[in-house]
Motif scaffolding. Structure first.
Motif, short mmCIF file in Angstrom:
data_model
loop_
_atom_site.label_atom_id
_atom_site.label_comp_id
_atom_site.label_asym_id
_atom_site.label_seq_id
_atom_site.Cartn_x
_atom_site.Cartn_y
_atom_site.Cartn_z
N GLU A 1 0.83 -1.21 0.00
CA GLU A 1 0.00 0.00 0.00
C GLU A 1 0.86 1.26 0.00
OE1 GLU A 1 -3.23 2.23 2.95
OE2 GLU A 1 -2.86 0.08 3.17
N ILE A 2 1.95 1.25 0.78
CA ILE A 2 2.86 2.40 0.81
C ILE A 2 3.48 2.62 -0.56
CG2 ILE A 2 5.00 3.28 1.81
CD1 ILE A 2 4.28 1.78 4.39
N GLU B 1 2.26 1.73 -3.55
CA GLU B 1 1.26 2.21 -4.50
C GLU B 1 0.88 3.67 -4.25
OE1 GLU B 1 -1.89 -0.55 -4.04
OE2 GLU B 1 -0.87 -2.20 -5.08
N THR B 2 0.98 4.11 -3.01
CA THR B 2 0.61 5.48 -2.66
C THR B 2 1.73 6.48 -2.93
OG1 THR B 2 -0.85 4.64 -0.91
CG2 THR B 2 -0.23 6.97 -0.80
N CYS B 3 2.97 6.08 -2.65
CA CYS B 3 4.08 7.04 -2.65
C CYS B 3 5.01 6.95 -3.85
CB CYS B 3 4.91 6.86 -1.37
SG CYS B 3 3.97 7.08 0.17
N GLN C 1 6.83 13.01 4.52
CA GLN C 1 5.86 11.95 4.24
C GLN C 1 5.50 11.25 5.54
OE1 GLN C 1 4.68 11.07 0.97
NE2 GLN C 1 3.16 9.98 2.20
#
Length: 603
Positions: free
Chosen positions: A324-325, A327-329, A342
């Motif tokens: 998830e990290i 895909e987000t960042c 961040q």
């Protein structure tokens, strides 16, 4: 002369082909991946996507647990970064700095030491918010659990997580559940439960349904055979088709010819597709993907001073959080640089959410950029690169490729040494004999002609009967392909694949259209970087020949992870698909021989 067994098979099969229109709502499309399973009716707008895993109740509590890890790899070097990885990391940073931004300026590298001390001193902030995710209840002691619930089985619940597909192939290993029968049993349960639970189709009714199964570009013949047995014999579908992911991706994109780049969670495949045919010599698969990008991010975050003690790569839930990290960042936006703040959130089931206010530089950019420099992953081994190999043969298919090659060789060795002594009658008789030997492979011969490197006929009926030139070229190219033992970056693999095309015109066609599917490179700026890297690396003469160079990363503005599945829905509607269905009764009678006759690619 009586027809050969395969000729009778082909005649009987075509005479029984379905002529009435196929109802697309009775066609189930199955796209199995290493991480996710996508399944749905051909009439659905989107497929159902669930984790492709199963948690089975441990039978013997005294035995040690077997862990089928998601991100941890035995081929990887752990601990301090090794010299090879450091060199690759430095090369990636220099490459990023060498490409100008949209303003024309060059970005400056950010040294991790500028924020390492800050991140090392950061303390987590415990919030009052409880994570909405919950551990799966196992009070009913079900024998197995699939989907998202399988991922969230508590480590002490007594359930063992199995992934039936790893790196794009069946997950065969020496541990418990690693045999062919065990893996197929897992797939039968996962697919069967998904069909009943999400598609609302009782398994007893599957005899009136059809299945389209998507397989990798570089496939194992025996695995495809077992999967067909699973669909037709064990699950009970009335008929089925297998087709390659790259060809379905071209259907889903709406292009007839393209170099298809499929970057999944655990494998990366490149293949050139021309007019719906996957060119065999251009196929290459490498064992790295999106999960390796996540693992790389984990390492880079540690280099930046954030030691993510709450992110254990041996824990499936933590791997989901790291995914998830990423895909987000992560991104590939060349204009985004400098030290950024961040906040990383740690979400564990039924626990308070933790927050870490951190500072990062190029870590998110480098992690996404690592697909161009896979040495950063520290992977070692000659088994990490795969090309399509010849079928090793099957005892249930006596008239296979080996039979055809042997009969060709016999024809060549038995011809007269002096051409002057060969009469026209002898030539005619020999040609009739040769053709009768190959009547059982007419469909395959036609397909091979489409996929041939020089467009010559498969069988020469002139006085000089010989092994076709295409076979000799194939053997030479296969030998060259087997020498590729090192992982290549995405751009290098594309250049390698296109270079295997037979003509300059075909290479030009492939350079002009590159389609990227899968979720492993779904980052902002990916299209610009890939186009730039391929353009710089291609031979100079093709730059002059190209009018346009399209790199399509979001086909038709849809999720690239769904492109191949959507292409299979188009396949289900085509009139020519009628000739491809393999019925259960045909499979029961002829088994793997039906794949040689009906597969829409050279078997």
């Amino acid at each position: 002369m009586p027809p050969t067994p395969s000729k009778r098979l082909y005649t009987q099969s075509t005479s029984e082909s379905v002529t009435e229109p196929i109802q697309v709502n009775t066609v189930v499309i199955i796209h199995p991946g290493s991480l996710n399973l996508r399944i749905g009716r051909a009439s659905d707008t989107f497929p159902i996507t669930i984790p492709h895993c199963i948690a089975r109740k441990k039978k013997n509590t005294s035995s040690s647990d077997y862990k089928s890890s998601w991100m941890i790899r035995s081929e990887s070097m752990y601990g301090e970064m090794k010299q090879q990885q450091k060199l690759a990391l430095k090369l990636a940073e220099d490459t990023m700095a060498s490409k100008p931004m949209s303003s024309g300026e060059y970005r400056q590298s950010i040294a991790p030491k500028l924020y390492h001390a800050f991140n090392s001193a950061v303390k987590c902030v415990k919030t009052d918010v409880i994570c909405s995710k919950k551990w799966t209840s196992t009070d009913n002691q079900a024998p197995y659990i699939i989907g998202d619930e399988a991922l969230y089985c508590h480590p002490r619940s007594g359930y063992i997580l199995h992934w039936p597909i790893r790196r794009g192939h069946l997950n065969l290993h020496d541990g418990p559940g690693g045999s062919m029968s065990s893996v197929l049993a897992d797939l039968e349960v996962i697919w069967g439960q998904a069909i009943e639970q999400f598609l609302d189709i009782p398994l007893k009714d599957l005899k009136i349904y059809r299945a389209i199964l998507l397989i990798p570009d570089v496939y194992e013949h025996k695995h495809v055979k077992e999967l067909m047995c699973l669909l037709l014999d064990r699950l009970g579908f009335g008929s089925a088709i297998v087709h390659q992911e790259s060809v379905c991706a071209s259907f889903g994109t709406g292009v007839s010819s393209a170099c298809v780049v499929d970057i999944g969670d655990q494998k990366t495949s490149i293949c050139c597709v021309e007019d719906g045919i996957s060119l065999k010599n251009t196929r290459i698969t490498m064992e790295y993907g999106g999960c390796d990008v996540s693992r790389c991010l984990h390492t880079l975050m540690g280099r930046a001073g954030f030691i993510p003690r709450d992110l254990d790569l041996s824990n499936t839930v933590d791997c989901l959080l790291l995914q998830e990290i990423k895909e987000t960042c992560c991104h590939l936006d060349q204009d985004s640089y400098g030290v950024i703040e961040q906040t990383i959130q740690i979400k564990k089931p039924e626990q308070n959410i933790l927050k870490y206010p951190l500072k990062f530089g190029d870590e998110f950019h480098i992690a996404a950029f690592s697909v161009f420099f896979p040495d950063i992953y520290g992977l070692q081994g000659t088994h990490l690169v795969h090309v399509q190999k010849r079928f090793s043969g099957d005892p249930e298919d006596p008239h296979d490729e080996f039979y055809l090659r042997q009969t060709q060789s016999q024809q060549q060795s038995s011809k007269p040494s002096k051409k002057k002594e060969t009469s026209l009658a002898d030539i005619s008789t020999r040609d009739e004999t040769s053709l009768s030997m190959f009547e059982d492979s007419q469909l395959m011969a036609a397909q091979m002609d489409e996929d041939s490197t020089d467009g010559q006929d498969v069988l020469s009926t002139t006085d000089n009967v010989k092994i076709p030139r295409r076979t000799e070229l194939e053997e030479e190219q296969e030998q060259e392909a087997e020498e590729v033992t090192q992982l290549m970056g995405i751009d290098q693999a594309i250049l390698y694949s296109i270079d295997k095309c037979a003509s300059d015109e075909l290479k030009k066609k492939m350079y002009s259209c590159i389609v990227v599917v899968g979720g492993g490179m779904n980052f902002e700026g990916a299209q610009q970087w890939l186009q730039y890297r391929v353009w710089v690396g291609m031979p100079a003469q093709y730059r002059l020949m190209l009018e346009t160079m399209d790199v399509i990363t979001r086909p038709k503005e849809t999720d690239p992870q769904l492109t191949s599945w959507k292409g299979a829905t188009i396949l289900a509607c085509l009139d020519t698909t009628h000739e491809l269905w393999i019925k259960k009764k045909e499979w029961d009678q002829f088994n793997v021989r039906m794949l040689r006759e009906r597969a829409p690619f050279v078997w």
